[in-house]
Motif scaffolding. Sequence first.
Motif: not given
Length: 121
Positions: A43-50
């Motif tokens: 989640i943290a990785r993908d939130v950073a992408t978004c």
Amino acid sequence: RDPIDRALADRWMDWQFAYADAQRVPFLSHARTPRENWNHEVIARDVATCARHMAVLDKYLTEKPWLSGNTFGIGDIPMGVYAYTWFSLPFEKPEFPAVADWYARLCKRPGFAAQVMIPLT
């Protein structure tokens, strides 16, 4: 009516595909997964992408009030759907003031409230 505003709307409707690809994993899959099963590292990785995409949106919305230009239009609708998910899920995420202001104005629109702002679970 303004051809420039129509072009802006079209640009943002196309651009949202990039955001949709970035958002698909963290938000859509986790939105329907019980919290105890969330993978917080993913989640943290993908939130950073978004968030990188939201930063682009935020920069633009400091210059124009709507993605469609000077007035609400069709270009605001696709990203409005993703903004609803961004603001609705309880993940830790950065703040984007211009996006938040734009989103607050979207939320006041009856059609947006009725058609987009539905429970995620």
